[in-house]
Motif scaffolding. Structure first.
Motif, PDB file in Angstrom:
ATOM      1  N   ASP A 311     -45.498 -27.343 -22.997  1.00 38.16           N
ATOM      2  CA  ASP A 311     -44.629 -26.768 -24.027  1.00 38.16           C
ATOM      3  C   ASP A 311     -43.903 -25.533 -23.529  1.00 38.16           C
ATOM      4  O   ASP A 311     -43.344 -24.782 -24.331  1.00 38.16           O
ATOM      5  N   HIS A 312     -43.875 -25.313 -22.224  1.00 38.83           N
ATOM      6  CA  HIS A 312     -43.298 -24.095 -21.677  1.00 38.83           C
ATOM      7  C   HIS A 312     -42.040 -24.417 -20.875  1.00 38.83           C
ATOM      8  O   HIS A 312     -42.040 -25.304 -20.028  1.00 38.83           O
ATOM      9  N   ARG A 313     -40.975 -23.697 -21.152  1.00 38.79           N
ATOM     10  CA  ARG A 313     -39.710 -23.845 -20.423  1.00 38.79           C
ATOM     11  C   ARG A 313     -39.830 -23.088 -19.109  1.00 38.79           C
ATOM     12  O   ARG A 313     -40.045 -21.876 -19.089  1.00 38.79           O
ATOM     13  N   VAL A 314     -39.675 -23.808 -17.983  1.00 38.86           N
ATOM     14  CA  VAL A 314     -39.881 -23.189 -16.676  1.00 38.86           C
ATOM     15  C   VAL A 314     -38.606 -23.092 -15.851  1.00 38.86           C
ATOM     16  O   VAL A 314     -38.546 -22.303 -14.914  1.00 38.86           O
ATOM     17  N   ALA A 315     -37.589 -23.907 -16.162  1.00 36.31           N
ATOM     18  CA  ALA A 315     -36.375 -23.893 -15.351  1.00 36.31           C
ATOM     19  C   ALA A 315     -35.239 -24.541 -16.115  1.00 36.31           C
ATOM     20  O   ALA A 315     -35.442 -25.208 -17.140  1.00 36.31           O
ATOM     21  N   VAL A 316     -34.020 -24.338 -15.616  1.00 34.52           N
ATOM     22  CA  VAL A 316     -32.827 -24.996 -16.142  1.00 34.52           C
ATOM     23  C   VAL A 316     -32.102 -25.629 -14.965  1.00 34.52           C
ATOM     24  O   VAL A 316     -32.220 -25.185 -13.814  1.00 34.52           O
ATOM     25  N   GLY A 317     -31.366 -26.694 -15.237  1.00 34.92           N
ATOM     26  CA  GLY A 317     -30.666 -27.380 -14.170  1.00 34.92           C
ATOM     27  C   GLY A 317     -29.560 -28.254 -14.690  1.00 34.92           C
ATOM     28  O   GLY A 317     -29.230 -28.229 -15.884  1.00 34.92           O
ATOM     29  N   GLU A 318     -28.992 -29.056 -13.779  1.00 36.59           N
ATOM     30  CA  GLU A 318     -27.889 -29.932 -14.127  1.00 36.59           C
ATOM     31  C   GLU A 318     -28.243 -31.366 -13.764  1.00 36.59           C
ATOM     32  O   GLU A 318     -29.000 -31.620 -12.828  1.00 36.59           O
ATOM     33  N   ALA A 319     -27.702 -32.289 -14.532  1.00 38.30           N
ATOM     34  CA  ALA A 319     -27.999 -33.708 -14.314  1.00 38.30           C
ATOM     35  C   ALA A 319     -27.297 -34.199 -13.051  1.00 38.30           C
ATOM     36  O   ALA A 319     -26.140 -33.856 -12.792  1.00 38.30           O
ATOM     37  N   VAL A 320     -28.026 -34.994 -12.244  1.00 41.54           N
ATOM     38  CA  VAL A 320     -27.477 -35.586 -11.032  1.00 41.54           C
ATOM     39  C   VAL A 320     -27.900 -37.048 -10.979  1.00 41.54           C
ATOM     40  O   VAL A 320     -28.825 -37.476 -11.662  1.00 41.54           O
ATOM     41  N   LYS A 321     -27.199 -37.818 -10.170  1.00 42.01           N
ATOM     42  CA  LYS A 321     -27.517 -39.224  -9.962  1.00 42.01           C
ATOM     43  C   LYS A 321     -28.149 -39.377  -8.587  1.00 42.01           C
ATOM     44  O   LYS A 321     -27.582 -38.973  -7.581  1.00 42.01           O
ATOM     45  N   VAL A 322     -29.375 -39.923  -8.542  1.00 43.39           N
ATOM     46  CA  VAL A 322     -30.093 -40.154  -7.296  1.00 43.39           C
ATOM     47  C   VAL A 322     -30.303 -41.656  -7.170  1.00 43.39           C
ATOM     48  O   VAL A 322     -31.188 -42.228  -7.791  1.00 43.39           O
ATOM     49  N   GLY A 323     -29.452 -42.308  -6.364  1.00 42.50           N
ATOM     50  CA  GLY A 323     -29.496 -43.765  -6.311  1.00 42.50           C
ATOM     51  C   GLY A 323     -29.071 -44.322  -7.664  1.00 42.50           C
ATOM     52  O   GLY A 323     -28.024 -43.962  -8.213  1.00 42.50           O
TER      53      GLY A 323
END
Length: 347
Positions: A311-323
């Motif tokens: 239940d803990h927010r640890v990071a933020v990021g962006e969506a990417v396509k891997v394969g």
């Protein structure tokens, strides 16, 4: 999950060829460059002698599947591996770990997704391969990496039966030594008697205060077997500095240096959640949902996504396509929330 075996040459070659462009991009993001991967013809590892050209430093990417591993190696002599890989800072370590994860998803078939991965520069590629103990009939695929005016003859090989030993054998040896060592080293009775006769009265008083009552009561009498055992179980005094203060213990800097019970906590599985968007709706509206219904969210497609562990927010990021998979590239870590408690005088 399927087992990593030499018989899967066709499937692994197909995965390498289909995802060569995305593997090139992953390599470029990790070591800062633009590269192209060309997949060669597979062959048996024993038919490819690892001569002096491989007895040199290189980048080793370990992709563990079950109890075995696939290994992707890039020689340093090619000039493609940047100098910071020899001693990466936390950012460089994160880049190499991400590279190992992405290459595991791209160079191996979908039914051989790695459950562990690691990337590091080692001093001797041939030695690292031998430490990994290639299985009988191990296969290899030559992969040429070109870009930035340089070219590297790389190698993808599998299966290796001792993946933990590829990136240096010292951590595994130290871990085995920690597991075999007793929690406290027993003190011989002769050493205890000598210590009690020493002129350092402060140390003698401290030892007497911590000794069991039975050991204290037996002073001046013949020492029984039980008393000897009790005296042997007295923990040793803390190391003293020259000025008489306890010497500061060195903090562990590697996971392998942690106590066994602490390392066991790192094996606990926790849910990792990426939330695309969320919205509250009345229960009546939810009941009315059906195939074809559209729910509009207030979040745009280019906004960052939250990574939660439990239940803990640890990071933020962006969506990417891997394969053909969906992934999250972490852009920043989230600091834990600060909580302040008012200090009141004691009543």
């Amino acid at each position: 999950m399927s087992e990593l075996t030499p018989k899967q040459i066709e499937a692994i070659v197909a995965a390498c060829q289909a995802n060569a462009a995305e593997a090139s991009a992953a390599l470029g993001r990790a070591i800062d460059g633009t590269f192209t991967l060309s997949v060669g013809q597979p062959l048996a590892l024993e038919a490819m002698p690892l001569g002096e050209s491989w007895a040199a430093p290189g980048l080793a990417v370990v992709m563990v599947v079950g109890n075995q591993a696939a290994l992707f190696v890039v020689p340093v002599a090619s000039g493609i591996v940047p100098s910071w890989c020899a001693a990466p800072d936390p950012t460089g370590t994160s880049k190499l770990t991400t590279l190992a994860q992405e290459l595991g998803m791209l160079l191996l078939p979908e039914d051989l997704m790695p459950d562990d991965f690691k990337a590091a520069q080692i001093k001797n590629l041939a030695g690292g391969i031998q430490r990994g103990r290639p299985a009988e009939g191990a296969a290899a695929i030559p992969i040429t990496v070109t870009g930035e005016g340089k070219s590297a003859d790389c190698l993808l090989l599998w299966p290796l039966t001792a993946p933990a030993l590829i990136v240096g054998a010292a951590p595994a040896a130290s871990e085995a030594a920690l597991a075999a060592a007793p929690a406290t080293e027993p003190t011989p009775p002769e050493a205890s008697d000598a210590a009690s006769a020493a002129p350092d009265h402060g140390a003698t008083a401290a030892a007497s205060a911590s000794a069991p009552p039975r050991a204290a009561a037996s002073a001046g009498k013949g020492t029984s077997h039980e008393d000897a055992v009790a005296r042997r179980e007295v923990p040793p005094a803390a190391p003293q500095s020259p000025v008489g203060k306890p010497a500061q213990q060195r903090r562990p800097t590697r996971i392998e240096e942690l106590p066994a019970y602490t390392r066991s906590l790192l094996k606990i599985s926790v849910p990792v959640i990426v939330t695309l968007a969320e919205k509250r709706q009345p229960l009546k509206r939810i009941i009315e949902l059906g195939p074809g219904a559209i729910i509009q969210f207030d979040k745009s497609c280019d906004e960052t996504l939250d990574l939660q562990v439990g239940d803990h927010r640890v990071a933020v990021g962006e969506a990417v396509k891997v394969g053909d998979k969906f992934g999250l590239r972490i852009t920043s870590m989230a600091m834990p929330e600060e909580r302040f408690e008012p200090l009141r005088p004691a009543q």
